[in-house]
Design a protein around this motif. Structure first.
Motif, mmCIF file in Angstrom:
data_model
loop_
_atom_site.group_PDB
_atom_site.id
_atom_site.type_symbol
_atom_site.label_atom_id
_atom_site.label_comp_id
_atom_site.label_asym_id
_atom_site.label_seq_id
_atom_site.Cartn_x
_atom_site.Cartn_y
_atom_site.Cartn_z
ATOM 1 N N ALA A 1 -0.545 -4.555 -12.135
ATOM 2 C CA ALA A 1 0.064 -4.779 -10.822
ATOM 3 C C ALA A 1 0.976 -6.002 -10.871
ATOM 4 O O ALA A 1 0.594 -7.048 -11.419
ATOM 5 N N ILE A 2 2.166 -5.838 -10.318
ATOM 6 C CA ILE A 2 3.064 -6.985 -10.127
ATOM 7 C C ILE A 2 3.320 -7.129 -8.625
ATOM 8 O O ILE A 2 2.830 -6.321 -7.835
ATOM 9 N N CYS A 3 4.082 -8.132 -8.257
ATOM 10 C CA CYS A 3 4.274 -8.464 -6.836
ATOM 11 C C CYS A 3 4.605 -7.231 -5.997
ATOM 12 O O CYS A 3 4.026 -6.983 -4.937
ATOM 13 N N THR A 4 5.589 -6.436 -6.470
ATOM 14 C CA THR A 4 6.103 -5.341 -5.654
ATOM 15 C C THR A 4 5.113 -4.198 -5.504
ATOM 16 O O THR A 4 5.242 -3.398 -4.577
ATOM 17 N N ASP A 5 4.125 -4.099 -6.385
ATOM 18 C CA ASP A 5 3.147 -3.021 -6.250
ATOM 19 C C ASP A 5 2.285 -3.206 -5.003
ATOM 20 O O ASP A 5 1.817 -2.232 -4.421
ATOM 21 N N CYS A 6 2.063 -4.442 -4.637
ATOM 22 C CA CYS A 6 1.238 -4.696 -3.453
ATOM 23 C C CYS A 6 2.103 -4.994 -2.229
ATOM 24 O O CYS A 6 1.749 -4.623 -1.107
ATOM 25 N N HIS A 7 3.206 -5.699 -2.431
ATOM 26 C CA HIS A 7 4.005 -6.162 -1.282
ATOM 27 C C HIS A 7 5.201 -5.265 -1.004
ATOM 28 O O HIS A 7 5.913 -5.506 -0.036
ATOM 29 N N CYS A 8 5.430 -4.251 -1.810
ATOM 30 C CA CYS A 8 6.595 -3.359 -1.734
ATOM 31 C C CYS A 8 7.834 -4.093 -2.275
ATOM 32 O O CYS A 8 7.870 -5.329 -2.309
ATOM 33 N N SER A 9 8.820 -3.293 -2.649
ATOM 34 C CA SER A 9 10.041 -3.886 -3.185
ATOM 35 C C SER A 9 10.966 -4.299 -2.051
ATOM 36 O O SER A 9 11.392 -5.452 -1.959
ATOM 37 N N HIS A 10 11.233 -3.343 -1.184
ATOM 38 C CA HIS A 10 12.222 -3.610 -0.138
ATOM 39 C C HIS A 10 11.580 -3.838 1.229
ATOM 40 O O HIS A 10 12.074 -4.623 2.015
ATOM 41 N N GLY A 11 10.480 -3.154 1.488
ATOM 42 C CA GLY A 11 9.848 -3.259 2.815
ATOM 43 C C GLY A 11 8.801 -4.349 2.857
ATOM 44 O O GLY A 11 7.685 -4.122 3.348
ATOM 45 N N VAL A 12 9.138 -5.523 2.354
ATOM 46 C CA VAL A 12 8.150 -6.613 2.291
ATOM 47 C C VAL A 12 7.760 -7.056 3.705
ATOM 48 O O VAL A 12 8.622 -7.322 4.536
ATOM 49 N N LYS A 13 6.441 -7.075 3.948
ATOM 50 C CA LYS A 13 5.952 -7.488 5.277
ATOM 51 C C LYS A 13 4.946 -8.618 5.099
ATOM 52 O O LYS A 13 4.243 -8.664 4.082
ATOM 53 N N PRO A 14 4.824 -9.482 6.092
ATOM 54 C CA PRO A 14 3.815 -10.542 5.968
ATOM 55 C C PRO A 14 2.403 -9.950 6.020
ATOM 56 O O PRO A 14 2.200 -8.891 6.622
ATOM 57 N N ALA A 15 1.463 -10.653 5.411
ATOM 58 C CA ALA A 15 0.083 -10.145 5.371
ATOM 59 C C ALA A 15 -0.528 -10.045 6.758
ATOM 60 O O ALA A 15 -1.527 -9.359 6.955
ATOM 61 N N SER A 16 0.081 -10.720 7.735
ATOM 62 C CA SER A 16 -0.448 -10.663 9.103
ATOM 63 C C SER A 16 0.018 -9.405 9.829
ATOM 64 O O SER A 16 -0.434 -9.137 10.941
#
Lengths: 361, 486
Positions: free
Chosen positions: B181-196
């Protein structure tokens, strides 16, 4: 057996002492010694409703001695009435059950009058005043429900006032007027208490006096024959058989009251009025249900748009209240009024179905 | 040359060492075949691997480009290419990056001010295209590890260094394994949303499903030889039920115990601290216990409660019902030197998580376990009895608020007693179970008083009904006499 207080020679003792001073005899004679049709079938429903109102006045007064109408103290005062005050549980439970029975018997009374066509000439005004009494009684139920200030009371009032807020045009103003603010709060409790113990009892007592006066003046309706109308020839009918209102009818009425009192004692003893956790505006209960007599409206609101759900019951009540103004037919026998009876049956079935589904979780 | 000879050998050694280190850091094929398979192979018998840490590589410089996020050159064209590209543009526009001025060129380079493909996507102009998975972490870290850049948002800047301390990061760094897993696998590449954001994959309620999307996939986990049933176990655990069904955000997600960016199974000696980060009071009690004094070899939280399948603890955890199965000595002891050896795989079956699995009936401590189980069980029975009486009274319509309060006080003592079991001290536990029994007794007495009151009401009701019936009979007789008189 009967005591004719209007005789020329006044009785002795305390009654005579009062009579020689106030001369109430003729008044009481006029009040009590009225003949009624022997075939009048009232089923004592109106009298029972009156009896239950009397119970409410007595028990309500006793409850008011201990009740504190503020959000901080209301719940605790009701808890104290139920747990600490001697026979407080009985007074509160009787008040609770008498309120329910009052609504029930009032509805049955209205139904009896409708089926026997006793709202027709010359009793239109009696029916109209009775409509006012019905609305006031529902108002008693609505305002009294909030007073224990528990979760059920609070949230039922939140929902109930929101329904009132759905009335077209005047809804928002009505909501504000009922709540005394944006939310159900101390202001709401204060005004509901004031309305419940002062405004509505005075209104009800006034209208009730008027209602009884009208009944007294017109006598009980004969369920088999319509009243002769002025300017028209009276239809041929056998001579009316009468019986004295006092003591015959009153005696039967008192027996019926005793039966209702027994029912009240049983209900209050076996199913005493409960109390949910104290009202918490931040915790919405999973299931909020109004009292059984509002369940039909509650269910209707689930299946139709809000405006329809609010306007339809109000319109229905108004139509019922002004019924004598447009139902001017002379027929009183149900079999000769098929449309009216069919409408009533349809309405009752609809109310029963809506209430049944409204009661489901 | 003679003068250089003394330095030659040390210099060769130094150069050789540097070569070895740099080869390891670069992840040569030799490293990939030997090192990682040895280091990362995880079996159920060794659930807490010791990972040799390589420190995070230096952060790359953020991509320089013309324009900013308001420059719409990229979106203007790409949104019209096809539905997929249009979806990417929509995702980005709904992302926190779009809101905070992070545009296409910040990750892809190029010139977003131009509508010309030959300009906007010219390599000469700095266009880098889609970053590969190895570079992506550095690309994100370029901004997210910068305290200066992140200051306005008051968010942590240690994700980059934490990531490279994780199993994911170490595999990427050392073994060049870009399946991790890298950043984008969990946070998405383009649709990055805050954890809240409740719709974000990294929102706490969604985290178990996110981790399971890889860790419950047998084909993905097969190369690593690690189990894939964690989500299934977690879902049914008290933690999982609380989080996934009750939507209780206080319940732990995978990340609460394993870390998110620094994801790694807690080591055996870390477990007490990991659980204790939420169960603070219980940890303090455990640290008073004989178990805690055994330190590394002593039973840990998971010995009795499991790991992913933690269930609601109750008195059944003390002793086996219907007798203790014949456990092998090796369940708890090393076959070679008989030393205590409580390993996680020996307690995988919840039925084995009992005190008498280790403290066999012939042991000295068994009688103390029995006494503790008896005290806690007795307190629970007293509480249950009080509750039954309260329920009886409530079913009769009695208001039981005072009995409820007493029962709640009893429950408070019972909770304290249950927690005190972690101290393994009979006297401490008994004091609390005794208090539970006293409070439960008060609650039961109050409920019994309500029941007696209810009985009185029913008896009084019968008397009142009889009086009413008598009155009605009198009235009926009066009525008959009236009718007789005509």
């Amino acid at each position: 057996m009967t005591t004719d207080v209007g005789r020329s020679e006044a009785p002795g003792g305390a009654v005579g002492w009062v009579e020689t001073r106030l001369h109430l005899g003729p008044f009481l004679n006029a009040l009590l010694h009225v003949p009624i049709p022997r075939n009048a079938k009232t089923f004592y429903l109106g009298g029972i409703t009156l009896f239950l109102f009397g119970i409410q006045v007595v028990t309500g007064t006793l409850l008011a001695l201990y009740y504190s109408p503020t959000p901080d103290a209301a719940y605790e005062s009701v808890l104290s009435i139920t747990s600490d005050v001697s026979f407080g549980w009985l007074i509160r439970s009787v008040h609770h059950w008498a309120a329910n029975l009052m609504i029930l018997f009032l509805a049955l009374h209205v139904l009896r009058i409708f089926v026997q066509a006793a709202y027709k000439y010359p009793r239109e005004l009696t029916w109209l005043v009775g409509g006012g009494l019905l609305l006031i009684t529902i108002g008693f139920g609505f305002t009294g429900y909030l007073l224990p200030w528990d979760q059920r009371a609070y949230w039922a009032t939140v929902v109930g006032t929101e329904i009132a807020g759905g009335v077209p045009v005047i809804g928002p103003a009505l909501l504000l007027l009922l709540r005394g603010g944006a939310e159900v709060s101390e202001a709401t409790l204060g005004r509901f208490f004031g309305i419940h113990v002062l405004v509505l009892p005075l209104l009800l007592a006034g209208l009730l006096g008027l209602h009884l006066l009208f009944v007294h003046q017109q006598g009980l309706a004969n369920p088999k024959y319509p009243e002769p109308r002025p300017g028209r020839p009276a239809p041929a009918r056998p001579p009316e058989r009468l019986k004295p209102f006092f003591p015959d009818y009153i005696l039967d009425e008192v027996i019926a009251w005793y039966a209702v009192l027994a029912a009240l004692v049983i209900l209050a003893s076996l199913f005493p009025a409960g109390l949910e956790p104290k009202a918490d505006p931040l915790v919405t209960p999973e299931h909020i249900k109004p009292e059984w007599y509002f369940l039909a409206v509650y269910q209707l609101l689930k299946v139709v748009p809000e405006t329809v759900g609010v306007v339809a019951p109000v319109a229905l009540v108004l139509v019922i209240v002004v019924l004598p103004l447009f139902d001017r037919g002379e027929e009183v026998l149900p079999r000769r009024r098929p449309i009216a009876i069919a409408c009533a049956v349809l309405l009752l079935v609809a109310l029963a179905v809506l209430t049944f589904y409204g009661a489901q979780v | 040359m003679r003068t250089l000879r003394p330095f030659l050998l040390p210099a060769l050694v130094a150069i050789g060492s540097l070569l070895v280190v740099s080869m390891a850091a670069a992840g040569t094929p030799a490293d990939d075949s030997a090192g990682p398979s040895r280091v990362f192979e995880v079996s159920q018998a060794t659930p807490t691997p010791e990972v040799p840490l390589e420190t995070a590589p230096p952060l790359p410089t953020p991509i320089a480009h013309r324009g900013d996020a308001t420059s719409t050159g990229c979106v203007d064209c790409h949104a019209k290419v096809d539905a997929r590209q249009a979806g990417i543009a929509d995702e980005w526009q709904a992302s926190i990056h779009a809101r905070e001025g992070v545009g296409c060129a910040d990750c892809h380079g190029g010139d977003p001010t131009s509508d010309e493909i030959t300009v906007g996507m010219a390599q000469a102009g700095g266009f880098q295209g889609v970053p590969d998975r190895e570079d992506t972490v550095g690309l994100c870290g370029g901004c997210h590890a910068s305290a200066e850049r992140m200051r306005p948002y008051q968010v942590a800047t240690d994700q980059y260094s934490k990531y490279f301390s994780s199993v994911h990061g170490q595999r990427l760094l050392v073994a060049k394994d870009d399946r991790v897993a890298i950043c984008t696998d969990c946070h998405c590449s383009h649709g990055v949303k805050p954890a809240s954001d409740p719709t974000a994959a990294v929102y706490p309620l969604n985290v178990p499903g996110l981790c399971a999307s890889c860790h419950a996939d047998a084909s993905k986990m097969q190369p690593y030889g690690i189990p894939t049933d964690q989500f299934d176990l977690y879902e049914l655990s008290i933690h999982g039920v609380q989080l996934l069904e009750e939507q209780d955000l206080r319940a732990p997600t995978c990340a609460s115990c394993h870390g998110s960016h620094a994801a790694k199974p807690p080591r055996s000696d870390e477990v007490v601290d990991v659980c204790g980060s939420c169960h603070t009071a219980t940890q303090a009690l455990y640290e008073e216990s004989a178990h805690s004094r055994l330190e590394g070899v002593g039973p840990k939280c998971w010995t009795c409660h499991g790991t992913h399948d933690v269930s609601e603890p109750n008195e059944s955890l003390f002793l086996h019902e219907g007798g203790v199965p014949d456990y092998l000595c090796a369940t708890c002891h090393s076959p070679t030197d008989q030393s205590l050896r409580l390993e996680m795989d020996r307690f995988e079956d919840p039925a084995d998580r009992r005190c008498d699995t280790c403290h066999h009936t012939r042991s000295l401590i068994y009688s103390q376990v029995e006494a503790i189980a008896g005290a806690v069980g007795g307190a629970r029975d007293a509480y249950d009895t009080a509750l039954l009486r309260i329920d009886d009274a409530a079913a009769l319509g009695m208001i039981v608020a005072d009995a409820d309060v007493a029962a709640q006080e009893a429950m408070t003592e019972l909770i304290k007693a249950r927690a005190a079991v972690h101290t393994t001290k009979l006297t401490t536990i008994s004091a609390l179970t005794d208090a539970t029994v006293v409070k439960a007794g008060e609650a039961e007495a109050l409920a019994n008083a309500k029941l007696a009151d209810s009985d009185f009401r029913r008896q009084a009701m019968v008397v009142v009904i009889a009086l009413i019936a008598l009155n009605v009979l009198v009235l009926i007789s009066l009525r008959r006499r009236l009718h007789a008189q005509g």
